[in-house]
Design an enzyme around this catalytic site. Structure first.
Site, PDB file in Angstrom:
ATOM      1  N   LYS A  19       0.789  -0.858  -0.376  1.00 29.40           N
ATOM      2  CA  LYS A  19       0.362  -0.408   0.381  1.00 29.40           C
ATOM      3  C   LYS A  19       1.059   1.604   0.281  1.00 29.40           C
ATOM      4  O   LYS A  19       0.556   2.239  -1.120  1.00 29.40           O
ATOM      5  CB  LYS A  19      -0.495  -0.320   1.213  1.00 29.40           C
ATOM      6  CG  LYS A  19      -2.041  -1.095   1.157  1.00 29.40           C
ATOM      7  CD  LYS A  19      -2.959  -0.769   2.571  1.00 29.40           C
ATOM      8  CE  LYS A  19      -1.838  -0.681   3.340  1.00 29.40           C
ATOM      9  NZ  LYS A  19      -1.666  -2.576   4.507  1.00 29.40           N
ATOM     10  N   ARG A  94      -9.859   1.693   8.874  1.00 29.89           N
ATOM     11  CA  ARG A  94      -9.323   0.300   8.981  1.00 29.89           C
ATOM     12  C   ARG A  94     -10.629  -0.330   9.668  1.00 29.89           C
ATOM     13  O   ARG A  94     -10.210  -1.448  10.460  1.00 29.89           O
ATOM     14  CB  ARG A  94      -8.468   0.536   9.838  1.00 29.89           C
ATOM     15  CG  ARG A  94      -7.264  -0.466   8.900  1.00 29.89           C
ATOM     16  CD  ARG A  94      -6.106   0.192  10.710  1.00 29.89           C
ATOM     17  NE  ARG A  94      -4.937  -0.973  10.109  1.00 29.89           N
ATOM     18  CZ  ARG A  94      -3.480  -0.447   9.337  1.00 29.89           C
ATOM     19  NH1 ARG A  94      -4.075   0.512   9.059  1.00 29.89           N
ATOM     20  NH2 ARG A  94      -3.109  -1.799   9.211  1.00 29.89           N
ATOM     21  N   ARG A 131      11.106  -7.880   4.427  1.00 25.06           N
ATOM     22  CA  ARG A 131      11.454  -5.822   5.041  1.00 25.06           C
ATOM     23  C   ARG A 131      11.916  -5.791   6.414  1.00 25.06           C
ATOM     24  O   ARG A 131      12.479  -4.966   6.645  1.00 25.06           O
ATOM     25  CB  ARG A 131       9.774  -5.085   4.969  1.00 25.06           C
ATOM     26  CG  ARG A 131       9.985  -3.713   5.222  1.00 25.06           C
ATOM     27  CD  ARG A 131       8.641  -3.311   4.982  1.00 25.06           C
ATOM     28  NE  ARG A 131       7.483  -3.183   6.161  1.00 25.06           N
ATOM     29  CZ  ARG A 131       6.366  -2.700   6.430  1.00 25.06           C
ATOM     30  NH1 ARG A 131       5.893  -1.969   5.164  1.00 25.06           N
ATOM     31  NH2 ARG A 131       5.817  -3.508   7.176  1.00 25.06           N
ATOM     32  N   ARG A 137      11.475  -2.681  11.303  1.00 27.65           N
ATOM     33  CA  ARG A 137      10.215  -1.801  11.750  1.00 27.65           C
ATOM     34  C   ARG A 137       9.461  -3.202  12.865  1.00 27.65           C
ATOM     35  O   ARG A 137       9.845  -4.592  12.914  1.00 27.65           O
ATOM     36  CB  ARG A 137       9.006  -1.814  11.014  1.00 27.65           C
ATOM     37  CG  ARG A 137       8.388  -1.063  10.375  1.00 27.65           C
ATOM     38  CD  ARG A 137       7.316  -0.650   9.677  1.00 27.65           C
ATOM     39  NE  ARG A 137       6.216  -1.163   9.892  1.00 27.65           N
ATOM     40  CZ  ARG A 137       5.103  -1.360   9.749  1.00 27.65           C
ATOM     41  NH1 ARG A 137       5.141  -0.433   8.493  1.00 27.65           N
ATOM     42  NH2 ARG A 137       3.408  -1.493  10.136  1.00 27.65           N
ATOM     43  N   ARG A 148      -0.965  -8.787  12.683  1.00 25.74           N
ATOM     44  CA  ARG A 148      -1.467  -8.725  11.550  1.00 25.74           C
ATOM     45  C   ARG A 148      -2.799  -8.914  11.081  1.00 25.74           C
ATOM     46  O   ARG A 148      -3.293  -8.019  10.536  1.00 25.74           O
ATOM     47  CB  ARG A 148      -0.340  -7.424  11.670  1.00 25.74           C
ATOM     48  CG  ARG A 148       0.196  -6.300  13.158  1.00 25.74           C
ATOM     49  CD  ARG A 148       1.888  -6.049  12.153  1.00 25.74           C
ATOM     50  NE  ARG A 148       1.775  -5.551  11.001  1.00 25.74           N
ATOM     51  CZ  ARG A 148       3.116  -5.401  10.739  1.00 25.74           C
ATOM     52  NH1 ARG A 148       3.707  -6.250  10.529  1.00 25.74           N
ATOM     53  NH2 ARG A 148       2.768  -4.489   9.537  1.00 25.74           N
TER      54      ARG A 148
HETATM   55  P1  ADP Z   1       0.354  -1.989   7.764  1.00 26.13           P
HETATM   56  O1  ADP Z   1       0.176  -1.860   6.157  1.00 26.13           O
HETATM   57  O2  ADP Z   1       2.157  -3.183   7.770  1.00 26.13           O
HETATM   58  O3  ADP Z   1      -0.475  -2.409   8.035  1.00 26.13           O
HETATM   59  P2  ADP Z   1       0.885   0.353   8.418  1.00 26.13           P
HETATM   60  O4  ADP Z   1       1.083   0.859   8.647  1.00 26.13           O
HETATM   61  O5  ADP Z   1      -0.679   0.854   7.410  1.00 26.13           O
HETATM   62  O6  ADP Z   1       0.623  -0.629   8.243  1.00 26.13           O
HETATM   63  O7  ADP Z   1       0.077   0.616  10.051  1.00 26.13           O
HETATM   64  C1  ADP Z   1       1.327   0.056  11.217  1.00 26.13           C
HETATM   65  C2  ADP Z   1       0.534  -0.058  12.796  1.00 26.13           C
HETATM   66  O8  ADP Z   1      -0.244   1.516  12.783  1.00 26.13           O
HETATM   67  C3  ADP Z   1      -1.074  -1.027  12.823  1.00 26.13           C
HETATM   68  O9  ADP Z   1      -0.721  -2.024  12.558  1.00 26.13           O
HETATM   69  C4  ADP Z   1      -1.849  -0.140  13.372  1.00 26.13           C
HETATM   70  O10 ADP Z   1      -1.232  -0.596  14.790  1.00 26.13           O
HETATM   71  C5  ADP Z   1      -1.399   1.885  13.598  1.00 26.13           C
HETATM   72  N1  ADP Z   1      -2.814   1.812  12.832  1.00 26.13           N
HETATM   73  C6  ADP Z   1      -2.716   2.660  11.549  1.00 26.13           C
HETATM   74  N2  ADP Z   1      -3.199   2.674  11.404  1.00 26.13           N
HETATM   75  C7  ADP Z   1      -4.574   2.555  12.302  1.00 26.13           C
HETATM   76  C8  ADP Z   1      -5.841   2.678  11.828  1.00 26.13           C
HETATM   77  N3  ADP Z   1      -6.590   3.628  11.025  1.00 26.13           N
HETATM   78  N4  ADP Z   1      -7.021   2.577  13.418  1.00 26.13           N
HETATM   79  C9  ADP Z   1      -5.702   1.937  14.362  1.00 26.13           C
HETATM   80  N5  ADP Z   1      -4.893   1.429  14.116  1.00 26.13           N
HETATM   81  C10 ADP Z   1      -3.507   2.216  12.888  1.00 26.13           C
END
Ligand code: ADP
Length: 199
Positions: A19, A94, A131, A137, A148
């Site tokens: 993404k 989300r 990654r 990370r 996740r």
């Molecule tokens: P990935 O695509 O690997 O899930 P992101 O960078 O989108 O990675 O998100 C990393 C973390 O940040 C998520 O696992 C969550 O803990 C938090 N996070 C990101 N966006 C949201 C959201 N919209 N609502 C709740 N938690 C979020």
């Protein structure tokens, strides 16, 4: 005469589907800022802010940050000047509650298109493990990666149906090179957004 066109986009898909990479390309193509809640949280953790301290443990465990906190951050970000003519959201909404919160922020208008990047679990887990070696990370350990994926399946995957019902979903096969996937997204979005403008 100047016409104001807004382009409000969302990219959605399982963790590891690519993404973030594709978000940058789409945002550039349509001249809108890419807004990633994950990036906002990580920047705050890195900067040691109050918000960063609140979310660090949650993110490292692969849990979702509470809706109330996340909604406030996005609402605030969307009021900034660069988002006035549109945006590309990455990682938000989300949960179903976040969709409703976003509907409220958009005040009667709606997203123009939702890009779903599809990739199967084994593929995305393999990518994230790779990654992990490069980026390090904290949430890219195998256990947290699997968690996740489960959180995505339970909380976020149901949104796909919802956006499909709204008639704005564009599903794209996320397997292939970055450029190949970008090309699929661009041609799909051009068709979808073009059709909207024409109607
Ligand atoms: P990935 O695509 O690997 O899930 P992101 O960078 O989108 O990675 O998100 C990393 C973390 O940040 C998520 O696992 C969550 O803990 C938090 N996070 C990101 N966006 C949201 C959201 N919209 N609502 C709740 N938690 C979020």
């Amino acid at each position: 005469m100047t016409e104001t066109t807004t382009t409000r986009l969302l990219i959605i898909g399982p963790p590891g589907a690519g993404k973030g990479t594709q978000a940058g390309k789409i945002a550039e193509r349509y001249g809108v800022p890419a807004i990633s809640t994950g990036d906002i949280f990580r920047a705050n953790i890195k900067g040691g802010t109050e918000l960063g301290k609140q979310v660090q443990a949650i993110i490292e465990q692969g849990e979702l940050v509470p809706d109330s906190l996340t909604n406030d951050i996005v609402a605030d970000r969307l009021t900034q000047a660069d988002a006035a003519s549109g945006f590309l959201l990455d990682g938000y909404p989300r949960t179903v509650d976040q969709v409703h919160a976003l509907d409220g922020m958009l005040d009667g208008s709606s997203l123009d298109a939702v890009v779903l990047i599809e990739a199967d679990v084994d593929e995305v887990v393999a990518r994230l493990l790779k990654r992990a070696q490069v980026e390090g990370r904290a949430d890219d350990t195998e256990e947290v990666i699997r968690h996740r994926q489960d959180v995505y399946a339970a909380q976020t995957a149901p949104l796909v149906e919802l956006f499909s019902e709204r008639g704005i979903l564009l599903s794209v096969d996320g397997i292939g090179s970055v450029d190949a996937v970008a090309e699929r997204i661009a041609s799909g979005l051009d068709a979808q957004l073009g059709a909207r403008v024409a109607s």
